[in-house]
Scaffold this active site. Structure first.
Site, PDB file in Angstrom:
ATOM      1  N   ASP A 246      -1.784  46.221  -0.690  1.00 59.34           N
ATOM      2  CA  ASP A 246      -0.357  46.481  -0.461  1.00 59.34           C
ATOM      3  C   ASP A 246       0.330  46.826  -1.783  1.00 59.34           C
ATOM      4  OD1 ASP A 246      -0.275  43.975  -1.609  1.00 59.34           O
ATOM      5  OD2 ASP A 246       1.105  43.098  -0.141  1.00 59.34           O
ATOM      6  N   SER A 247      -0.448  46.825  -2.874  1.00 66.82           N
ATOM      7  CA  SER A 247       0.069  47.352  -4.146  1.00 66.82           C
ATOM      8  C   SER A 247       0.452  48.821  -3.982  1.00 66.82           C
ATOM      9  CB  SER A 247      -0.981  47.201  -5.252  1.00 66.82           C
ATOM     10  OG  SER A 247      -2.224  47.738  -4.862  1.00 66.82           O
TER      11      SER A 247
ATOM     12  N   ASP B 138      -5.233  45.092   3.337  1.00 66.25           N
ATOM     13  CA  ASP B 138      -4.376  44.025   2.819  1.00 66.25           C
ATOM     14  C   ASP B 138      -3.214  43.796   3.774  1.00 66.25           C
ATOM     15  OD1 ASP B 138      -3.746  42.188   0.903  1.00 66.25           O
ATOM     16  OD2 ASP B 138      -3.040  43.634  -0.581  1.00 66.25           O
TER      17      ASP B 138
ATOM     18  N   LYS C   8      -7.286  41.035   3.997  1.00 66.99           N
ATOM     19  CA  LYS C   8      -6.970  40.080   2.928  1.00 66.99           C
ATOM     20  C   LYS C   8      -5.594  39.489   3.204  1.00 66.99           C
ATOM     21  CE  LYS C   8      -5.855  41.345  -1.418  1.00 66.99           C
ATOM     22  NZ  LYS C   8      -4.494  40.776  -1.533  1.00 66.99           N
TER      23      LYS C   8
ATOM     24  N   GLU D  58      -2.617  36.732   1.602  1.00 65.49           N
ATOM     25  CA  GLU D  58      -2.140  35.945   0.458  1.00 65.49           C
ATOM     26  C   GLU D  58      -1.734  34.540   0.914  1.00 65.49           C
ATOM     27  OE1 GLU D  58       1.014  37.653  -1.906  1.00 65.49           O
ATOM     28  OE2 GLU D  58      -0.027  39.568  -2.092  1.00 65.49           O
TER      29      GLU D  58
ATOM     30  N   GLU E  93      -5.792  35.637  -8.548  1.00 68.94           N
ATOM     31  CA  GLU E  93      -4.975  36.525  -9.395  1.00 68.94           C
ATOM     32  C   GLU E  93      -4.135  35.698 -10.366  1.00 68.94           C
ATOM     33  OE1 GLU E  93      -2.691  39.489  -7.300  1.00 68.94           O
ATOM     34  OE2 GLU E  93      -1.701  40.157  -9.150  1.00 68.94           O
TER      35      GLU E  93
HETATM   36  O1  KIV Z   1      -2.579  44.761  -3.412  1.00 65.37           O
HETATM   37  C1  KIV Z   1      -3.484  44.744  -4.253  1.00 65.37           C
HETATM   38  O2  KIV Z   1      -3.844  45.759  -4.847  1.00 65.37           O
HETATM   39  C2  KIV Z   1      -4.126  43.468  -4.515  1.00 65.37           C
HETATM   40  C3  KIV Z   1      -5.100  43.398  -5.650  1.00 65.37           C
HETATM   41  C4  KIV Z   1      -4.390  43.474  -6.941  1.00 65.37           C
HETATM   42  C5  KIV Z   1      -5.971  42.209  -5.570  1.00 65.37           C
HETATM   43  O3  KIV Z   1      -3.861  42.513  -3.854  1.00 65.37           O
END
Ligand code: KIV
Length: 267
Positions: free
Chosen positions: A45-46, A84, A114, A116, A183
């Site tokens: 989600d970056s 994510d 993934k 969080e 992280e």
């Molecule tokens: O969103 C992302 O790119 C991430 C990574 C930095 C682990 O969660």
């Protein structure tokens, strides 16, 4: 090279072979990352900050994540694709979490998601896993809680927060996550968690003792303008060559040098 599976990733820990993970957000870069032999492609989600230009990852929606995950899945032959889960796609209820996680597999073509968090999301993580959705955990600095953290700050520096992150890692392992992203935590804490849990840890700003490392692709390639955090290693500086190539194109068009005779169809 054959398709990398979740059992392959788990085996890496016992074999002592480091895991590599990079983000990708589109088909072109997904292919490049895959061809380079990276184990896991994370549709992070970056993309909210890197691709969409937001200041944080908070505005990213499920539909946007699915759109990008589809593009990435179409470009990847061997790596494991992980989607994510964006902010508020799983926090509100177990049912919403399971349905949204399932979309990454059904619509996005991902093999896993993934999530969080730790204790605060453990009921959702358990429900996803018992529905047959593989989950990667994410502990330590949690970008989706930037406002609670007061910025992107290293977590687990004091005893209380280190213990909370350690307990989150144990809880996530117990819930059945197949790997854990750690992280922005001190290397001592990352080493302790890696030495304690049986699942692989994948670090970003968590030192060298993790079972693998993840980076944001555009950081690694040097495509972003802003100063990089301490943990980033830039393996290339592609921003300037891109600007230079585009500048040359502009100058050639403006100066009447492009297209030339060789670049023109003649009857
Ligand atoms: O969103 C992302 O790119 C991430 C990574 C930095 C682990 O969660």
């Amino acid at each position: 090279m054959s398709k990398i599976t979740i059992p392959d990733i788990l085996k890496r820990k016992t074999e002592g072979k480091k895991i590599t993970m990079l983000t990708a957000y589109d088909h072109l870069f997904a292919r490049i990352v895959d061809e380079a032999g990276i184990d896991i492609v994370l549709v992070g989600d970056s993309l909210g900050t890197v691709i969409q230009g937001y200041a944080t990852t908070i505005p990213v929606t499920m539909d946007e994540m699915i759109y990008h995950t589809r593009m990435v899945s179409r470009g990847v032959k061997n790596a494991l694709v992980v989607g994510d889960m964006p902010f508020l796609s799983y926090q509100a209820s177990v049912e919403e979490g399971v349905r949204n996680a399932g979309r990454f597999l059904k619509e996005g073509g991902a093999a896993a998601v993934k999530v969080e968090g730790g204790a605060n999301v453990i009921d959702k993580v358990r429900a996803m896993i018992s529905s047959g959705i593989p989950v990667m955990g994410h502990a330590g600095l949690l970008p989706q809680t930037i406002h609670q953290m007061g910025g992107y700050k290293v977590q687990g520096k004091d005893e209380v927060s280190a213990e909370r992150i350690f307990n989150d890692a144990l809880m996530l392992e117990d819930a059945g996550v197949f790997a854990l992203v750690m992280e922005g935590i001190p290397e001592g804490l990352a080493k302790k968690i890696t030495g304690t849990i049986a699942i692989p840890t994948i670090g970003i700003g968590a030192g060298s003792h993790c079972d693998g490392q993840v980076m944001v692709l555009y950081d690694l390639l040097g495509l972003l303008p802003q100063p990089m955090p301490k943990f980033v290693r830039q393996y290339a500086s592609l921003r300037e060559p891109c600007i230079e190539a585009i500048r040359k194109f502009r100058e050639d068009v403006e100066g009447g040098r492009f297209p030339g005779s060789d670049e023109t169809y003649h009857s």
